[in-house]
Write an enzyme that holds these catalytic residues in place. Structure first.
Site, PDB file in Angstrom:
ATOM      1  CD  GLU A 158      -3.071  -1.032   2.153  1.00  0.00           C
ATOM      2  OE1 GLU A 158      -2.937  -0.265   3.116  1.00  0.00           O
ATOM      3  OE2 GLU A 158      -4.069  -1.768   2.015  1.00  0.00           O
ATOM      4  CD  GLU A 316      -3.990  -6.193   2.870  1.00  0.00           C
ATOM      5  OE1 GLU A 316      -4.711  -5.548   3.665  1.00  0.00           O
ATOM      6  OE2 GLU A 316      -2.801  -5.921   2.682  1.00  0.00           O
TER       7      GLU A 316
END
Ligand code: GLA
Ligand code: ZN
Length: 689
Positions: A158, A316
């Protein structure tokens, strides 16, 4: 003809199911690691992401590398038919590095350097950080790039945020020099710096935005965001370069999540596979509207699929709850399967979770996981996960399939950054994203597949292109839209479009600037309305879309003149009552619609797009009426279609199918003409393409 895209890894050409796995936290508990493998198989998990924040376990001291634990994890995986996305650990760094090389620590907007701590807080420019990252990544690649268990690189985690250190400032200036041809004069004009005497007379005076410094030069703000995004992408490229040569076949991805910071459409270009982290808060949004949240999530799945026009990875998601929302509510029965398969319906070839096992301490110890602190499989969450595992195992044929799409929505980073930075016309809530969603949700309700594209993309593949609030658009992209319509395309634009160009300078000569000829209108004035103000869109009788009714409109209203377009509907009230509020322009072979005000009623958009889609010859996934909150999306290999009918309405629903022959994919049973979907229900159907 049967046509499937190659699998993400030829080692495992099936749907992937798995989680982020942190065995390094459990090295003192060998029995836990053994149990993990047993339970992974039990849950039909076939892939784990390992090493994501493992730097200190891989390099506990500068230049001292410890790979034995990772050797053992990957070898055990290989023995048990489990695969791995191997991460580069740059998302968090060891304390020894911050201590010895403070330049790796990020400097915030207020120009204060961070102390060591947390994660995602390094300087992407720092030569030391780049060098340390490349060194460890290279060692990992040398050792594992050809390991039988490894199927891809999970580059960092991320990426996001920005650094304002001197190194980054200097880089920013160099970036600007290239962009503005070494001419300060050009930069000053592009940023309109004569305003408030902000003209720069030397490059050294240019600084990144700061709360105690410059915030009001929109062109600077926009260029800074572009620079930060490009630097982040450059850092990712640096990481990719450090591993690539050891096995060029191994696909690379990085998990995306921070939509605000990085232009992901550009980041996607340097990746082999797109992956993202989705955490919809089912059942506890402020308006408690799961259908809207489902549409929001679907829109993002579509966007990530569109980046490469091929399957992506749901890298995720939570198997139960998260630990970072104001209230941590559990997923209701059925919701885990429904939301996991929603991703697959929209093009994911995986369902992956954060996290496999709850950590014992620190900030994420109460974040949902497949395995709870109880440590066994006799839990509701584990059973839900195992059920998804079983379903994915039945969906092997779906991996690699795609969705033919005829409709696109333009949703683009430059526009988003610029429109949100501008002061006026409605500082109390311009609602750009909500507006894009309003349009998307109507298509979702209709079961019309959508691509989410940027304004630079090729439009020729689409029958309908929708551009909600395209505030920033360059002359060149405006011309491309014009040509697209002339050649037979259908376009829909809205209020607050065609206002500024590439550097955030207003288009002169009348809005919507480069879209004016396409839309056949001139927007003379645009007003923001108070929340208490209400206007309306009244459809003209006999209008070209055969729409009827009188819909509430609010928040934004644009006063437009017809310049070739015809009015389909007009304002209900106020001093502009009777003036056009919805128009259609015939241009060349195509048509361009313009919506001048924000209609409040969601039903309006469904009717509008049903009518436009019919005129434009756009297919719906199921040629039938879908109840509100129920959608259908499909994937195909050219011979069979896989149709996912999803019930996000919160109540039981029936869907009358469209007369084609369907079988239920998992059971192989024929499907009756009326499909019943329980609360949070999902049906996966197969039909001949
Ligand atoms: C992000 C991160 C994960 C984890 C989850 C928690 O997506 O990538 O490491 O922190 O959030 O929801
Ligand atoms: Zn920096």
């Amino acid at each position: 003809m049967k046509m499937k895209l190659p699998p993400i890894s030829s080692k495992i050409p099936v749907m992937l199911h798995g989680a982020d796995y942190n065995p390094e936290q459990w090295l003192k508990y060998p029995e836990v690691l053994r149990e993990d493998i047993r339970m992974m198989k039990l849950a039909k998990c076939n892939v784990m992401s390992v090493g994501i924040f493992s730097w200190v376990s891989l390099e506990p001291e500068e230049g001292v590398f410890t790979f034995d634990w990772l050797d053992s994890v990957l070898d055990t995986f290989a023995e048990n038919g489990i695969y791995a996305f191997l991460a580069t650990p740059s998302g968090a760094r060891p304390a020894w590095m911050s201590e010895k090389y403070p330049e790796v620590l990020r400097v915030e907007r207020n120009r204060v350097r961070n102390l060591h701590g947390v994660r995602h807080n390094h300087c992407y420019t720092s030569p030391v950080y780049r060098q340390k990252t490349a060194l460890l990544n290279g060692k990992l690649a040398e050792r594992y790039a050809k390991h039988p268990a490894v199927i891809g690189w999970h580059i960092s985690n991320e990426y996001g945020g920005e650094c304002h250190c001197d190194l980054c400032q200097a880089n920013f200036r160099e970036w600007l020099k290239v962009k503005y041809d070494n001419s300060l004069d050009e930069l000053n004009h592009a940023w309109w710096t004569t305003f408030w005497s902000h003209t720069y007379t030397s490059w050294d005076q240019v600084e990144s935005p700061a709360p105690h410094g410059e915030t009001q030069v929109h062109g600077l703000n926009l260029d800074w965001r572009r620079f930060v995004s490009e630097s982040t992408i450059d850092f990712c490229q640096h990481e990719i370069d450090s591993v690539r040569d050891y096995n060029p076949e191994l696909p690379v991805t990085t998990n995306m999540h921070n939509i605000d910071g990085v232009d992901y459409r550009k980041l996607a270009k340097i990746l082999d596979v797109v992956s993202w982290d989705a955490y919809p808060a089912w059942g506890y949004t402020e308006d408690n509207d799961d259908a809207r949240l489902a549409a929001w999530t679907a829109m993002h799945h579509d966007m990530f699929r569109t980046f490469k026009h091929k399957p992506f990875l749901l890298m995720e998601s939570t198997p139960s709850l998260t630990n970072w929302q104001s209230v941590s509510k559990l997923k209701r029965p059925g919701m885990h399967k429904l939301s996991s398969l929603q991703a697959v319906a929209h093009g994911s070839d995986s369902v992956q979770y954060f996290q496999w096992r709850k950590s014992r301490g620190s900030s994420e110890k109460f974040h949902g996981a497949v395995i709870d602190h109880s440590g066994h499989a006799e839990t509701r969450v584990f059973r839900d996960v195992a059920e998804v595992g079983r379903t994915l195992a039945e969906l092997q044929d779906v991996a690699g399939t795609t969705t033919p799409v005829q409709t696109a929505i333009i949703y683009d980073w430059d526009n988003r950054w610029a429109i949100k930075d501008a002061q006026g016309i409605r500082n109390s809530g311009l609602k750009y994203e909500e507006t894009v969603l309003q349009h998307y949700q109507a298509l979702w309700e209709l079961g019309i597949p959508v691509d989410i594209i940027g304004s630079e993309e090729d439009l020729s593949a689409y029958k309908l292109v929708i551009a909600p609030m395209l505030y920033l658009i360059s002359e060149a992209n405006g011309k491309r839209i014009e040509k697209y319509v002339e050649q037979g395309g259908t376009f829909l634009g809205t209020y607050w479009s065609g206002v500024v160009g590439e550097t955030d300078l207003c288009h002169l000569g009348g809005f919507p600037g480069p879209l004016r000829r396409t839309l056949g209108i001139w927007a003379e004035e645009t007003e923001g309305l108070h929340s208490r103000d209400l206007n309306g869109l009244v459809m003209n009788s006999g209008n070209a879309l055969s729409l009827e009714g009188d819909y509430d409109a609010h928040e934004i209203a644009e006063l437009i003149h017809l310049e070739g377009a015809e009015a389909l509907g007009t304002y209900r009230t106020d001093f502009y009552a009777g003036q056009p509020a919805l128009t259609m322009n015939r241009l060349g072979e195509g048509r361009a619609y313009h919506l001048a005000t924000r209609v409040k009623d969601a039903g309006f958009y469904v009717e509008l797009y049903a009518a436009i889609a019919k005129k434009a010859g756009i297919n719906r996934t199921l040629d039938t009426e879908l109840p509100a909150g129920v959608t259908a999306q499909f994937r195909t290999d050219g011979e069979s279609d896989y149709v996912f009918v999803q019930n996000f309405s919160g109540i039981e629903q029936s869907v009358v199918l469209d007369g084609r022959v369907y079988t239920e994919l998992e059971s192989g049973e024929p499907v009756p003409a009326v499909l019943t979907l329980p609360v949070h229900g999902l049906a996966i159907l197969k039909r001949v393409h």
